[in-house]
Design an enzyme around this catalytic site. Sequence first.
Site, PDB file in Angstrom:
ATOM      1  N   GLU A 119      71.476 -18.863  67.905  1.00  5.79           N
ATOM      2  CA  GLU A 119      71.454 -19.422  66.563  1.00  5.79           C
ATOM      3  C   GLU A 119      71.140 -18.269  65.623  1.00  5.79           C
ATOM      4  OE1 GLU A 119      68.238 -20.894  68.215  1.00  5.79           O
ATOM      5  OE2 GLU A 119      67.493 -18.937  67.643  1.00  5.79           O
ATOM      6  N   SER A 161      63.046  -1.450  59.510  1.00  7.35           N
ATOM      7  CA  SER A 161      63.739  -2.277  60.498  1.00  7.35           C
ATOM      8  C   SER A 161      65.248  -2.338  60.289  1.00  7.35           C
ATOM      9  CB  SER A 161      63.154  -3.694  60.486  1.00  7.35           C
ATOM     10  OG  SER A 161      63.203  -4.249  59.179  1.00  7.35           O
ATOM     11  N   LYS A 164      67.804  -5.235  65.730  1.00  9.36           N
ATOM     12  CA  LYS A 164      68.171  -6.422  66.512  1.00  9.36           C
ATOM     13  C   LYS A 164      69.018  -6.096  67.736  1.00  9.36           C
ATOM     14  CE  LYS A 164      67.288 -10.272  63.563  1.00  9.36           C
ATOM     15  NZ  LYS A 164      66.961  -9.684  62.249  1.00  9.36           N
TER      16      LYS A 164
END
Length: 394
Positions: A110, A376, A88
């Site tokens: 968010e 990930s 991320k």
Amino acid sequence: MFHPNEKGFYGQYGGAYIPEMLIPNIEELKKNYLEILESETFQKEYHLLLNDYAGRPSPLFKAQRLSDKYNTNIWLKREDLNHTGSHKLNNTIGQILLAKKMGRQRIIAETGAGQHGVATATVCALMGLQCIVYMGQTDMERQAPNVARMRMLGAEVRPALSGNRTLKDATNEALRDWIANPTDTFYLIGSVVGPHPYPDMVARLQAIISLEIKQQLKQKVGTELPDYVIACVGGGSNAAGSFYHFLEDASVRLIGTEAAGLGVDSGETAASMACGDIGIIHGSMTYLMQNEDGQITEPYSISAGLDYPGIGPLHAHLKDSGRATYMPVTDEESLQAALELTRLEGIIPALESAHALAVLPKMNFKPGDQVVVTVSGRGDKDMKAYMEYFKLTE
Ligand SMILES: *Cc1c(COP(=O)(O)O)cnc(C)c1O
């Protein structure tokens, strides 16, 4: 063929279905993002931070015991080794630089599970920018450690109190904020979702994953092109980044895995491709899970990061065009895959990433195949689920 057109459509998917009051914001972003992303100064700052702050390039690791088990060559793309523990950060580093170049001082986001909120709060601390994260009240209770991380990083976490008090409600609050604060605020979206240009922008920022895979595989086995690239899909950003530079290489088979929860027919699932149909969510046309009245249904997966009722429009297009294949994976299958990786390679993966690993037993690899699986994220955040399921406290 796999890039969006001027209006942000991948085939019939994507676009920008937004309230009129957001059009100026989206137009300004659309006008600026490509030029900034492609500029030399942006590229220099982005890559410097990716290297020295995030810790890139992430290794491409030959998982030998896993390869032996499946009688092929399995390579793990180690996004779990990034700072903050997942892919991320690749995206939030890029968007925070973009926000700065556009003169925005206030960042909103968010978050559902809190991973994107933490990655956003991290880069805001790094850049000294104000950070407000909207999060459903229910999610705040379920993900208390991530709420604490965001607060420690200096972010304000605002509870969304409407609806089921989960991700969808937090998204509505963030959009409302953006409408009310159009000039000083940058809306930092965490996946390849949302109105155009977000899906394209986030895919470009995560494309570093496939760029590195090409270079690393070339160096290790003498070819840039693997036979398979496998990644899990929530909104679809780590998969989009893993696929990006292979989209035009037809020999590379692209496999996305989505969270089936308790099973695609159970009603407790987040498999928006297997179970959903076409509609509009988060400002874009795509596959999503909805009831007969067109109401978005609450998704379920053991993995908080895959617990999303839609899917990025790029993936909807890749599915329909046949360029990529998407497979559902249940909670149970992902838990077993997490244990397998841990025992064979000494790597505890995130539950999301375990959904990618879980398709290995379902594939028919050849001994000479080169198979890349994107890990990930790391599994620390999921220890509670692992402790319960594997009875690790007894
Ligand atoms: C958020 C998250 C995902 C899902 O998001 P994508 O946009 O589909 O990549 C997957 N893995 C991890 C570790 C995450 O934190």
